[in-house]
Enzyme design. Structure first.
Site, short mmCIF file in Angstrom:
data_model
loop_
_atom_site.label_atom_id
_atom_site.label_comp_id
_atom_site.label_asym_id
_atom_site.label_seq_id
_atom_site.Cartn_x
_atom_site.Cartn_y
_atom_site.Cartn_z
N ALA A 33 2.83 -3.58 4.20
CA ALA A 33 2.45 -4.59 4.61
C ALA A 33 3.71 -5.74 4.74
O ALA A 33 3.99 -6.49 5.36
CB ALA A 33 1.36 -5.16 3.86
N CYS A 34 4.48 -5.60 3.55
CA CYS A 34 5.64 -6.36 3.52
C CYS A 34 6.59 -6.30 4.53
O CYS A 34 7.42 -7.05 4.78
CB CYS A 34 6.32 -6.34 2.11
#
Lengths: 90, 399
Positions: B340-341
């Site tokens: 996600a990051c």
């Protein structure tokens, strides 16, 4: 601690992989069978906590979306609560 | 130029290494370097195929011949008829138009759209939109730990009344897992439901079985140019194109003839040495799988055998995916990530999530045909140190 009570790790506001790291750190010295609950606002934790538990021989026993705490979060963030039961080889 | 936040040539400390010869690009899924023969073909077609292929003059007919030849070449690889194959504005729009158009044509049969859980986002979103437009539901069939869809559940779902169409990828571009396409297609045929196959990660790398009713493919993934897609629709299938009134109903306004021609030439070129590239890249991805698995707390994900030859993915416990991608980039290696990051959203890869594997610390590799053994060995030499350094920053020793 009474039976059924869980150690709570508050990882709200932290982004991946920090919720899992906080959970792992809190679990390190706890005996097998202990229940540990992590609270997270990061959507990745919903997937990563069970995956961590599987890799470490723990069991994910509960997962719930908690009503946002209006005072703490302004009511805007989804909070996920995930509970694991620690296995023997933690 | 007044924007001081932009890197300004050699003066910016944030400028990436300039010695591009030493760079190793391992993030080729959906965007491989242009195949050398595609580059030649593109230049030739820019000279010969720039005109509007619908015009009746010499230049227009020359462009039309290039486009027809490109359709014929792609059709030959797919085992389809030339008239069943057309080029589109892109892969995602081919998927979307196929889903929406088939659902529309099948509305009397029902409004439900059945899809696999690890389809690309364009499919999942278009399936939801198509189902909603026909007052049906999008049914997502789950996958196992390797990302392989549950063929029995898929068959059961398409056999229920009210299904407009189903969609399943041939293989997953993030983790490499092949889907049980032939089994699923037998089930959809038995149910009388058309199956859209996303071959966007596989065509040009793998043999796509004759197990589809509609098929979309992605030239930029096999070394063709970006900005063009492929959509094949079997003649027996009814589908409403997005622009029925246009001369190019599936690509209103027409496609770039040079891009389509170069895409077809690249596909022919990849077909010519596919077997050799399959064996070579399978050995290299196997080497990556073994080396990555040897790094502490790294899980290699995806089907170990029944997979694409060039894709390999692993997740590193207690690792920030963005930090790892940056660390590897600094060392000269470009990799992808489903963490996600590393994405523009907070949501991690839905593929990794559906598989129930770690979404953080994820590294996604797709080897190009030009990737060498030395490239891979150099990458594997820096990987353990890079993982250790980003873990050290987070202080996770002993966890």
């Amino acid at each position: 601690m009474s039976a059924g009570d869980a150690v709570v790790v508050d990882a709200r506001g932290l982004r991946c992989p920090l919720p899992v790291i906080r959970l792992a750190a809190a679990s390190r010295d706890l005996p097998a069978g202990t229940l540990v609950t992590v609270l997270s606002t990061d959507p990745a934790a919903r997937h990563d906590v069970p995956a961590w538990a599987r890799m470490r021989g723990h069991a994910t026993v509960a997962e719930a979306e908690v009503t946002p705490d209006e005072e703490a979060d302004g009511g805007t963030r989804c909070v996920w609560s995930l509970t694991v039961r620690l296995g023997a080889d933690s | 130029m007044t924007d001081t936040t932009e890197p300004t040539g050699n003066h910016s400390p944030a400028a990436p290494p300039t010695a591009s010869a030493s760079r190793v690009h391992l993030d080729n899924g959906g965007g491989a370097p242009l195949h050398p023969l595609a580059r030649q073909a593109l230049l030739q077609a820019l000279d010969d195929g720039w005109a509007d292929p619908h015009r009746l003059h010499t230049e227009g007919r020359r462009a039309a011949r290039l486009l027809d030849g490109a359709r014929e070449a792609v059709a030959a690889v797919l085992g389809a008829r030339t008239e069943e194959v057309r080029f589109t504005a892109g892969h995602a729009s081919a998927l979307r138009d196929a889903l929406v158009g088939t659902a529309k044509a099948r509305r009397r049969a029902g409004g439900d759209v059945v899809v696999g859980g690890t389809e690309r986002a364009a499919v999942l979103h278009a399936a939801a939109a198509a189902a909603q437009a026909q007052e049906g539901e999008r049914a997502v069939v789950g996958v196992d730990r390797h990302g392989r869809v549950d063929a029995d559940a898929f068959a059961d779902r398409v056999a229920r009344p009210g299904v407009a169409l189903a969609a399943l990828q041939h293989a997953n571009g993030e983790v490499g897992t092949r889907q049980p396409l032939s089994t699923v297609h037998e089930a959809t045929r038995a149910a009388g439901v058309p199956l859209l196959v996303d071959a966007g990660a596989s065509l040009g790398h793998d043999v796509v079985p004759d197990a589809w009713d509609l098929l979309a493919a992605h030239p930029a993934d096999w070394g063709g140019p970006a900005g063009v897609g492929v959509l094949a629709v079997r003649q027996r299938v009814r589908a409403v194109p997005p622009a029925p009134e246009d001369a190019d109903p599936w690509a209103p306004g027409g496609v770039s003839v040079p891009a389509a021609f170069a895409a077809a030439v690249a596909l022919q070129a990849t077909e010519a040495d596919r077997a050799a590239q399959d064996e070579r890249r399978r050995l290299l991805t196997q080497r990556v799988r073994e080396a990555a698995a040897a790094v502490p707390d790294v899980e290699v994900v995806g089907e170990p055998d029944d997979r694409l030859p060039h894709v390999v993915t692993f997740s590193c416990l207690y690792v920030d995916g963005e930090a790892l991608v940056t660390e590897l980039d600094r060392a000269g290696f470009a990799v992808g990530s489903g963490s996600a990051c590393t994405a523009s959203t907070l949501e991690p890869s839905h593929v990794l999530a559906a598989m129930g594997v770690l979404t953080h610390g994820n590294v996604r590799i797709a080897l190009d045909r030009s990737t060498t053994e030395d490239d891979v060995d150099r990458f594997l030499a820096v990987l353990p140190g890079a993982v250790r350094r980003v873990r050290d920053v987070l202080g996770v020793g002993g966890l």
